[in-house]
Scaffold this motif. Sequence first.
Motif, mmCIF file in Angstrom:
data_model
loop_
_atom_site.group_PDB
_atom_site.id
_atom_site.type_symbol
_atom_site.label_atom_id
_atom_site.label_comp_id
_atom_site.label_asym_id
_atom_site.label_seq_id
_atom_site.Cartn_x
_atom_site.Cartn_y
_atom_site.Cartn_z
ATOM 1 N N LYS A 10 52.484 45.407 42.615
ATOM 2 C CA LYS A 10 53.025 44.259 42.958
ATOM 3 C C LYS A 10 51.969 43.290 43.402
ATOM 4 O O LYS A 10 52.343 42.238 43.730
ATOM 5 C CB LYS A 10 53.809 44.609 44.656
ATOM 6 C CG LYS A 10 54.922 45.546 44.139
ATOM 7 C CD LYS A 10 55.980 45.007 43.286
ATOM 8 C CE LYS A 10 57.005 46.018 43.408
ATOM 9 N NZ LYS A 10 58.342 45.589 42.458
ATOM 10 N N VAL A 11 50.669 43.471 43.103
ATOM 11 C CA VAL A 11 49.368 42.590 43.168
ATOM 12 C C VAL A 11 48.714 42.673 41.738
ATOM 13 O O VAL A 11 48.999 43.710 41.024
ATOM 14 C CB VAL A 11 48.589 43.119 44.483
ATOM 15 C CG1 VAL A 11 49.630 42.849 45.593
ATOM 16 C CG2 VAL A 11 48.178 44.526 44.319
ATOM 17 N N GLY A 12 47.714 41.615 41.875
ATOM 18 C CA GLY A 12 47.002 41.591 40.671
ATOM 19 C C GLY A 12 46.150 42.664 40.458
ATOM 20 O O GLY A 12 45.583 43.439 41.394
ATOM 21 N N PHE A 13 45.706 43.073 39.038
ATOM 22 C CA PHE A 13 44.580 44.011 38.825
ATOM 23 C C PHE A 13 43.533 43.426 38.310
ATOM 24 O O PHE A 13 43.477 42.726 36.989
ATOM 25 C CB PHE A 13 45.339 45.082 37.873
ATOM 26 C CG PHE A 13 44.253 46.132 37.299
ATOM 27 C CD1 PHE A 13 43.566 46.862 38.018
ATOM 28 C CD2 PHE A 13 44.209 46.093 35.712
ATOM 29 C CE1 PHE A 13 42.925 47.807 37.164
ATOM 30 C CE2 PHE A 13 43.455 47.023 35.287
ATOM 31 C CZ PHE A 13 42.583 47.757 35.948
ATOM 32 N N VAL A 45 41.563 49.533 46.203
ATOM 33 C CA VAL A 45 41.696 50.817 45.417
ATOM 34 C C VAL A 45 41.431 50.669 44.164
ATOM 35 O O VAL A 45 41.671 50.065 43.528
ATOM 36 C CB VAL A 45 43.404 51.353 45.718
ATOM 37 C CG1 VAL A 45 43.459 52.669 44.808
ATOM 38 C CG2 VAL A 45 44.051 51.206 46.825
ATOM 39 N N ARG A 46 40.392 51.705 43.773
ATOM 40 C CA ARG A 46 39.782 52.027 42.369
ATOM 41 C C ARG A 46 41.083 52.552 41.396
ATOM 42 O O ARG A 46 41.391 53.593 41.858
ATOM 43 C CB ARG A 46 38.504 52.385 42.433
ATOM 44 C CG ARG A 46 37.977 52.476 41.160
ATOM 45 C CD ARG A 46 36.574 52.873 41.155
ATOM 46 N NE ARG A 46 36.058 52.838 39.726
ATOM 47 C CZ ARG A 46 35.140 53.675 39.139
ATOM 48 N NH1 ARG A 46 34.475 54.513 40.049
ATOM 49 N NH2 ARG A 46 34.655 53.653 37.952
ATOM 50 N N VAL A 47 41.238 52.067 40.418
ATOM 51 C CA VAL A 47 41.864 52.677 39.449
ATOM 52 C C VAL A 47 41.370 52.813 37.992
ATOM 53 O O VAL A 47 40.671 51.975 37.743
ATOM 54 C CB VAL A 47 43.584 52.087 39.343
ATOM 55 C CG1 VAL A 47 44.240 52.191 40.336
ATOM 56 C CG2 VAL A 47 43.272 50.514 39.054
ATOM 57 N N ILE A 48 41.519 53.719 37.275
ATOM 58 C CA ILE A 48 41.250 53.786 35.983
ATOM 59 C C ILE A 48 42.220 54.346 34.937
ATOM 60 O O ILE A 48 43.027 55.199 35.251
ATOM 61 C CB ILE A 48 39.954 54.885 36.230
ATOM 62 C CG1 ILE A 48 38.817 54.737 36.891
ATOM 63 C CG2 ILE A 48 39.390 55.375 34.750
ATOM 64 C CD1 ILE A 48 37.976 55.873 37.258
ATOM 65 N N ARG A 58 40.107 47.485 39.999
ATOM 66 C CA ARG A 58 40.551 47.450 41.390
ATOM 67 C C ARG A 58 41.892 46.718 41.719
ATOM 68 O O ARG A 58 42.055 45.506 41.145
ATOM 69 C CB ARG A 58 39.387 46.873 42.386
ATOM 70 C CG ARG A 58 37.985 47.559 42.370
ATOM 71 C CD ARG A 58 37.345 47.131 43.372
ATOM 72 N NE ARG A 58 36.079 47.944 43.428
ATOM 73 C CZ ARG A 58 35.625 49.142 43.997
ATOM 74 N NH1 ARG A 58 36.601 49.690 44.369
ATOM 75 N NH2 ARG A 58 34.507 49.670 43.884
ATOM 76 N N VAL A 59 42.512 47.183 42.607
ATOM 77 C CA VAL A 59 43.986 46.758 43.100
ATOM 78 C C VAL A 59 43.567 46.225 44.327
ATOM 79 O O VAL A 59 43.233 47.238 45.166
ATOM 80 C CB VAL A 59 45.060 47.367 42.691
ATOM 81 C CG1 VAL A 59 46.217 47.059 43.364
ATOM 82 C CG2 VAL A 59 45.355 47.887 41.300
#
Length: 193
Positions: A80-83, A163-166, A154-155
């Motif tokens: 719901k937010v940018g990445f 929050v880091r995402v991969i 990151r989000v």
Amino acid sequence: MKAESRRRMRVCVAVTAALVVAIVLVIVILAFTVFKAKRPVTAVDSVSVRDMDMSLDIARLRVNLNVSLDVHISVTNPNKVGFRYSDSTALLNYRGQLIGEAPIPAGRISSGGTAAMNLTLTIMADRLLSTSQLFSDVTSGSLPLNTWIRISGRVSILGFIKVRVISTTSCDFSLSISNRTIEDKVCHYKTKL
């Protein structure tokens, strides 16, 4: 009068504290439900041969090869937010050996958006030609290849929770030498927070 004033002050402080606690609870609940970080999804939409020049030197048991592949990928942001993602790389492998790579520049994907990327992977012929199985693969008419793409970023939730995402994608396919096409493409997608 003084007792009444103190009582009003206590009530005002209690109401303010209750409001602050309620706002913090609403923010925490939203952060872990509606705005919970989800993993981006990277998909390899297509792989095609852009350019291919090959010759076979039977007397020297040698292969002269120059291949460029067009790889079209898409990255979908389900949040719901940018990445926001950092510089990444797409790798091309032949039997576990790195033989080509293409940069993926940093960028941003809006909420619920998808970014399409077109990459050109050029085989580094010197690395490919040093492989002992190349001659037998070329004579069989098919080169087994693999692309591996990793995008990390990151989000940012509510502006202060990051929050880091991969997201990684690996695709195995065969390059048909006779008709210069990609065959037997099988992709595996993996995402993690």
